[in-house]
Enzyme design. Structure first.
Site, PDB file in Angstrom:
ATOM      1  CE1 TYR A  56      -3.156  -2.682   0.118  1.00 50.71           C
ATOM      2  CE2 TYR A  56      -3.756  -2.256   2.482  1.00 50.71           C
ATOM      3  CZ  TYR A  56      -3.724  -3.093   1.476  1.00 50.71           C
ATOM      4  OH  TYR A  56      -4.942  -3.955   1.425  1.00 50.71           O
ATOM      5  N   GLY A  57       0.441   1.885  -1.074  1.00 50.12           N
ATOM      6  CA  GLY A  57       1.372   3.388  -1.308  1.00 50.12           C
ATOM      7  C   GLY A  57       2.771   3.397  -1.628  1.00 50.12           C
TER       8      GLY A  57
END
Length: 65
Positions: A56-57
């Site tokens: 994530y990210g």
């Protein structure tokens, strides 16, 4: 809060909190202070299952040529 067993013996809350939108996927990353407060409130309510991932990210991996 009700719980469930994952695998052999990992007990988690039956309701989980998806965390992807905190840093990725739905526009800019959410405010860090607000997300910290949200996580704290979830723990206070008995949540122990947080859907997270290291990716994530982060940018996707490069394709080798």
């Amino acid at each position: 809060m009700r719980t469930r067993i994952l695998g052999k013996d990992l007990e988690v809350s039956a309701i989980g909190l998806g965390c992807m939108g905190m840093s990725h996927a739905y526009g800019p990353a959410a405010d860090r202070k607000e997300m910290t407060e949200l996580l704290s409130k979830a723990v206070d309510k008995g949540y122990t299952f947080f859907d997270t991932a290291e990716v994530y990210g982060t940018p996707p991996p490069r394709k080798s040529s």
